[in-house]
Design a protein around this motif. Structure first.
Motif, PDB file in Angstrom:
ATOM      1  N   VAL A 177       8.232  14.984 -16.157  1.00 52.64           N
ATOM      2  CA  VAL A 177       7.103  15.640 -15.496  1.00 52.64           C
ATOM      3  C   VAL A 177       6.054  16.092 -16.522  1.00 52.64           C
ATOM      4  O   VAL A 177       4.852  15.979 -16.281  1.00 52.64           O
ATOM      5  N   ASP A 178       6.517  16.544 -17.658  1.00 50.16           N
ATOM      6  CA  ASP A 178       5.573  16.940 -18.700  1.00 50.16           C
ATOM      7  C   ASP A 178       4.687  15.767 -19.107  1.00 50.16           C
ATOM      8  O   ASP A 178       3.470  15.880 -19.191  1.00 50.16           O
ATOM      9  N   VAL A 179       5.341  14.654 -19.366  1.00 45.87           N
ATOM     10  CA  VAL A 179       4.607  13.465 -19.799  1.00 45.87           C
ATOM     11  C   VAL A 179       3.668  12.976 -18.706  1.00 45.87           C
ATOM     12  O   VAL A 179       2.518  12.620 -18.950  1.00 45.87           O
ATOM     13  N   LEU A 180       4.196  12.991 -17.480  1.00 45.76           N
ATOM     14  CA  LEU A 180       3.421  12.479 -16.363  1.00 45.76           C
ATOM     15  C   LEU A 180       2.195  13.354 -16.086  1.00 45.76           C
ATOM     16  O   LEU A 180       1.097  12.850 -15.845  1.00 45.76           O
ATOM     17  N   THR A 181       2.416  14.656 -16.131  1.00 41.35           N
ATOM     18  CA  THR A 181       1.304  15.573 -15.881  1.00 41.35           C
ATOM     19  C   THR A 181       0.201  15.368 -16.917  1.00 41.35           C
ATOM     20  O   THR A 181      -0.990  15.356 -16.586  1.00 41.35           O
ATOM     21  N   ALA A 182       0.620  15.166 -18.136  1.00 41.16           N
ATOM     22  CA  ALA A 182      -0.361  14.916 -19.194  1.00 41.16           C
ATOM     23  C   ALA A 182      -1.148  13.640 -18.876  1.00 41.16           C
ATOM     24  O   ALA A 182      -2.369  13.570 -19.059  1.00 41.16           O
ATOM     25  N   TYR A 183      -0.436  12.664 -18.383  1.00 43.05           N
ATOM     26  CA  TYR A 183      -1.082  11.396 -18.041  1.00 43.05           C
ATOM     27  C   TYR A 183      -2.095  11.590 -16.908  1.00 43.05           C
ATOM     28  O   TYR A 183      -3.194  11.046 -16.948  1.00 43.05           O
ATOM     29  N   TRP A 184      -1.715  12.373 -15.914  1.00 42.57           N
ATOM     30  CA  TRP A 184      -2.653  12.628 -14.800  1.00 42.57           C
ATOM     31  C   TRP A 184      -3.904  13.324 -15.325  1.00 42.57           C
ATOM     32  O   TRP A 184      -5.016  13.019 -14.888  1.00 42.57           O
ATOM     33  N   ARG A 185      -3.707  14.255 -16.248  1.00 45.02           N
ATOM     34  CA  ARG A 185      -4.859  14.993 -16.772  1.00 45.02           C
ATOM     35  C   ARG A 185      -5.818  14.054 -17.485  1.00 45.02           C
ATOM     36  O   ARG A 185      -7.035  14.228 -17.414  1.00 45.02           O
ATOM     37  N   GLU A 186      -5.248  13.037 -18.124  1.00 49.10           N
ATOM     38  CA  GLU A 186      -6.123  12.063 -18.785  1.00 49.10           C
ATOM     39  C   GLU A 186      -6.999  11.341 -17.763  1.00 49.10           C
ATOM     40  O   GLU A 186      -8.069  10.856 -18.085  1.00 49.10           O
ATOM     41  N   HIS A 187      -6.471  11.245 -16.557  1.00 49.39           N
ATOM     42  CA  HIS A 187      -7.203  10.526 -15.518  1.00 49.39           C
ATOM     43  C   HIS A 187      -7.730  11.464 -14.439  1.00 49.39           C
ATOM     44  O   HIS A 187      -7.898  11.074 -13.289  1.00 49.39           O
ATOM     45  N   ALA A 188      -8.008  12.677 -14.858  1.00 50.85           N
ATOM     46  CA  ALA A 188      -8.445  13.700 -13.905  1.00 50.85           C
ATOM     47  C   ALA A 188      -9.687  13.272 -13.121  1.00 50.85           C
ATOM     48  O   ALA A 188      -9.800  13.546 -11.924  1.00 50.85           O
ATOM     49  N   SER A 189     -10.583  12.594 -13.757  1.00 52.24           N
ATOM     50  CA  SER A 189     -11.817  12.218 -13.068  1.00 52.24           C
ATOM     51  C   SER A 189     -11.529  11.244 -11.928  1.00 52.24           C
ATOM     52  O   SER A 189     -12.109  11.339 -10.850  1.00 52.24           O
ATOM     53  N   LEU A 190     -10.583  10.332 -12.155  1.00 50.59           N
ATOM     54  CA  LEU A 190     -10.226   9.384 -11.104  1.00 50.59           C
ATOM     55  C   LEU A 190      -9.462  10.082  -9.981  1.00 50.59           C
ATOM     56  O   LEU A 190      -9.652   9.777  -8.797  1.00 50.59           O
ATOM     57  N   LEU A 191      -8.618  11.009 -10.356  1.00 48.25           N
ATOM     58  CA  LEU A 191      -7.819  11.715  -9.358  1.00 48.25           C
ATOM     59  C   LEU A 191      -8.680  12.640  -8.500  1.00 48.25           C
ATOM     60  O   LEU A 191      -8.384  12.879  -7.335  1.00 48.25           O
ATOM     61  N   ASP A 193     -10.264  15.238  -6.321  1.00 51.40           N
ATOM     62  CA  ASP A 193      -9.746  16.365  -5.541  1.00 51.40           C
ATOM     63  C   ASP A 193      -8.227  16.426  -5.516  1.00 51.40           C
ATOM     64  O   ASP A 193      -7.640  17.467  -5.242  1.00 51.40           O
ATOM     65  N   GLU A 194      -7.618  15.300  -5.798  1.00 55.54           N
ATOM     66  CA  GLU A 194      -6.158  15.254  -5.726  1.00 55.54           C
ATOM     67  C   GLU A 194      -5.506  15.795  -6.997  1.00 55.54           C
ATOM     68  O   GLU A 194      -4.284  15.837  -7.105  1.00 55.54           O
ATOM     69  N   MET A 195      -6.304  16.213  -7.949  1.00 60.45           N
ATOM     70  CA  MET A 195      -5.760  16.711  -9.212  1.00 60.45           C
ATOM     71  C   MET A 195      -4.855  17.921  -8.978  1.00 60.45           C
ATOM     72  O   MET A 195      -3.822  18.063  -9.626  1.00 60.45           O
ATOM     73  N   ALA A 196      -5.235  18.744  -8.037  1.00 62.32           N
ATOM     74  CA  ALA A 196      -4.428  19.932  -7.745  1.00 62.32           C
ATOM     75  C   ALA A 196      -3.028  19.500  -7.300  1.00 62.32           C
ATOM     76  O   ALA A 196      -2.018  20.065  -7.713  1.00 62.32           O
ATOM     77  N   ARG A 197      -2.999  18.457  -6.472  1.00 64.41           N
ATOM     78  CA  ARG A 197      -1.720  17.961  -5.985  1.00 64.41           C
ATOM     79  C   ARG A 197      -0.930  17.343  -7.145  1.00 64.41           C
ATOM     80  O   ARG A 197       0.289  17.464  -7.242  1.00 64.41           O
ATOM     81  N   ALA A 198      -1.647  16.682  -8.030  1.00 64.08           N
ATOM     82  CA  ALA A 198      -1.000  16.057  -9.178  1.00 64.08           C
ATOM     83  C   ALA A 198      -0.338  17.110 -10.070  1.00 64.08           C
ATOM     84  O   ALA A 198       0.723  16.876 -10.640  1.00 64.08           O
ATOM     85  N   GLU A 199      -0.961  18.263 -10.143  1.00 64.95           N
ATOM     86  CA  GLU A 199      -0.397  19.346 -10.948  1.00 64.95           C
ATOM     87  C   GLU A 199       0.810  19.960 -10.240  1.00 64.95           C
ATOM     88  O   GLU A 199       1.843  20.220 -10.849  1.00 64.95           O
ATOM     89  N   ASN A 201       2.694  18.672  -7.796  1.00 62.07           N
ATOM     90  CA  ASN A 201       3.772  17.753  -7.480  1.00 62.07           C
ATOM     91  C   ASN A 201       3.484  16.394  -8.098  1.00 62.07           C
ATOM     92  O   ASN A 201       3.158  15.435  -7.409  1.00 62.07           O
ATOM     93  N   PRO A 202       3.626  16.327  -9.407  1.00 61.91           N
ATOM     94  CA  PRO A 202       3.187  15.143 -10.151  1.00 61.91           C
ATOM     95  C   PRO A 202       3.834  13.840  -9.691  1.00 61.91           C
ATOM     96  O   PRO A 202       3.202  12.785  -9.720  1.00 61.91           O
ATOM     97  N   LEU A 203       5.074  13.921  -9.228  1.00 58.47           N
ATOM     98  CA  LEU A 203       5.782  12.695  -8.841  1.00 58.47           C
ATOM     99  C   LEU A 203       5.166  12.040  -7.607  1.00 58.47           C
ATOM    100  O   LEU A 203       5.206  10.827  -7.446  1.00 58.47           O
ATOM    101  N   ARG A 204       4.631  12.899  -6.748  1.00 63.53           N
ATOM    102  CA  ARG A 204       4.157  12.391  -5.469  1.00 63.53           C
ATOM    103  C   ARG A 204       2.979  11.441  -5.588  1.00 63.53           C
ATOM    104  O   ARG A 204       2.716  10.624  -4.713  1.00 63.53           O
ATOM    105  N   ILE A 205       2.253  11.552  -6.686  1.00 62.83           N
ATOM    106  CA  ILE A 205       1.093  10.680  -6.872  1.00 62.83           C
ATOM    107  C   ILE A 205       1.533   9.228  -7.088  1.00 62.83           C
ATOM    108  O   ILE A 205       0.834   8.289  -6.738  1.00 62.83           O
ATOM    109  N   LEU A 206       2.746   9.091  -7.624  1.00 69.42           N
ATOM    110  CA  LEU A 206       3.198   7.772  -8.079  1.00 69.42           C
ATOM    111  C   LEU A 206       3.176   6.675  -7.017  1.00 69.42           C
ATOM    112  O   LEU A 206       2.874   5.528  -7.313  1.00 69.42           O
ATOM    113  N   ASP A 207       3.542   7.026  -5.780  1.00 69.54           N
ATOM    114  CA  ASP A 207       3.652   5.967  -4.776  1.00 69.54           C
ATOM    115  C   ASP A 207       2.457   5.935  -3.822  1.00 69.54           C
ATOM    116  O   ASP A 207       2.548   5.433  -2.715  1.00 69.54           O
ATOM    117  N   SER A 208       1.340   6.448  -4.302  1.00 69.60           N
ATOM    118  CA  SER A 208       0.129   6.406  -3.481  1.00 69.60           C
ATOM    119  C   SER A 208      -0.310   4.969  -3.229  1.00 69.60           C
ATOM    120  O   SER A 208      -0.091   4.090  -4.050  1.00 69.60           O
TER     121      SER A 208
END
Length: 423
Positions: A177-191, A193-199, A201-208
RNA sequence: GUGGCUGUAGCUCAGUUGGUUAGAGCGUCGGGUUGUGGUCCCGAAGGCCGGGGGUUCGAGUCCCCUCAGUCACCCCA
């Protein structure tokens, strides 16, 4: 104030199942029950309502709990909810009754979720499920998956794919989760409004399924690379078991499932035959902490749910498990009135035959017409001429051949004839 | 919760550039004479044209709202 025509209909997203379609439901449930029995599972029936907290435990981050539950306060002030999923009540019952482990149960029950309905997704849907509370033995994972796998095969479904993955244990997941969250932050602009959800519940973004995310998701770090040795060993054992049973599967690194309680093995069955977006016909996994979370003895668990409506849609797509033809052995035609027809129909039914008849004193011609539509093999007519001789007319509906048979022998004669003609 | 499409008899659908009592097929019920089905023929019942509001001399046809269905997103079986 809603008009009658709005109110005297099934609630939004909820279905009536009428005959003859309902016969398929009997078939589906019967096959599952039979298979579960052979695997050593007993039927568990739990209330359709549970205390709200029972479901709250399955995941405060899941949409099912957060915004799709039907909940209310009853007259005694209790906060209750209609079951939105099948596992929590089973674990609750386990914690309450403390049966000896391994505890292997199956269920068939309606689930309620206040979602926007679409194909294969209803506000009330029925699930068949099986759960095992007991040791964290990977053989349990294999057997449980095999139970579901065989069920699809029993129905004749060929285009069902098994996807498996491991969520790892707490340590594995924390690292990931640490690694994944960091990865989401790198792509915050793409994420966006969903960034909050990524923070949260980081796993849930995976199967979007969002197309604009697919590129990003494909390059996301994978949980499999962060498993502890113990988790990895467990998963390898599950794989070995499935292979030993000849059960094909695909590893889906981004399969995470929707509930917070999952740990270790997770799996999903998807139908390639479904043209709908909702193509998962079953899914489940391990939940090794849930029993303890509900205040019970720490007891690992493993189970799955299968959506009956979706299974039937898949059956339609694959053209298997057709709606059965109506079956009728005998149709009683009444040309005399009185209680004779009632008596004869009753007698034949008690003899084990499937019997239909007309009501309301309709014309004989109409009754024969109804007999034809009923699909009856034989028509039996009560009429004055035959009755004077103590007989009734028995007609083979297929050939049209008709003979008089003594009243006392009708049941036996028809039963004998039907034996040589299995329908 | 958000968006697309749809909404005429029980079912599947027609309804012409808005114009008189809204149609068909299937199904249901009845009839084609005395007690016999599947085919055929005849007939009947059954529609507040989803609901509400508006435009118009006039709305099933146009506009708005709403409800429902459906599909998709989110999420899940």
């Amino acid at each position: 104030m809603a008009a009658d025509r709005d109110v005297f209909r099934a609630p939004k997203g909820m279905l009536d199942v009428l005959p003859p379609e309902s016969a398929r439901w009997i078939d589906v449930v019967t096959r599952f029950a039979e298979r579960a029995r052979r695997f050593g599972f007993g039927l568990l029936m739990t209330p359709i309502l549970e205390h709200y907290e029972v479901f709250q435990r399955v995941g405060e981050n899941t949409d099912v709990v957060r915004k799709e539950m039907y909940e209310f306060v009853d007259r005694g002030g209790r906060h209750l909810a209609l079951r939105p999923e099948g596992t929590a009540p089973v674990v609750r019952a386990f914690v309450q009754h403390r049966p000896p482990v391994p505890w292997k149960v199956w269920y068939v029950a309606p689930n309620f979720r206040a979602e926007q309905p679409q194909k294969g997704r209803y506000r009330q849907h029925w699930q068949l499920g099986a759960e095992v509370l007991g040791p964290p033995d990977p053989d349990i994972d294999v057997e449980t998956i095999a139970l579901a796998h065989g069920f699809y095969r029993d129905l004749g479904l060929k285009q069902v794919t098994l996807l498996i993955n491991s969520m790892g244990d707490d340590e594995s997941r924390a690292r990931y989760v640490d690694v994944l969250t960091a990865y989401w932050r790198e792509h915050a602009s793409l994420l966006g409004d969903e960034m909050a959800r990524a923070e949260a519940n980081p796993l849930r973004i995976l199967d979007s399924k969002r197309e604009d995310w697919q590129e990003m998701l494909e390059h996301a770090p994978q949980l499999g690379e962060y498993l502890t040795d113990e988790s990895r060993t467990h998963f390898e054992h599950v794989e070995a078991g499935l292979q030993a049973l000849g059960i094909d599967y695909d590893i889906a690194p981004r399969l995470v499932r929707g509930f917070d309680y999952y740990t270790s093995t997770v799996f999903e069955f998807t139908s390639n035959a479904l043209d709908a977006a909702q193509n998962a016909v079953g899914g489940g996994g391990r939940y090794d902490r849930l029993a303890a979370d509900m205040g019970g003895p720490p007891t690992p668990g493993m189970g799955f749910g299968i959506g009956i409506e979706r299974v039937l849609i898949a059956c339609d797509s694959e053209d298997v498990l057709p709606v059965p033809e109506p079956h009728c052995d005998v149709f009683v035609v009444d040309a005399v009135g009185g209680t004779e027809a009632t008596r004869l129909a009753y007698e034949l039914r008690e003899a084990g035959l499937t019997v239909e008849r007309a009501y309301g004193g309709r014309a004989v011609k109409k009754q024969w017409s109804a007999a034809d539509r009923s699909g009856a093999q034989y028509g039996v007519m009560l009429a004055p001429k035959e009755m004077e001789q103590g007989k009734v007319a028995v007609k083979d509906m297929r050939t049209g051949e008709q003979v008089d048979v003594p009243r006392d022998e009708v049941a036996a004669v028809i039963a004998t004839r039907l034996e040589g003609r299995p329908s």
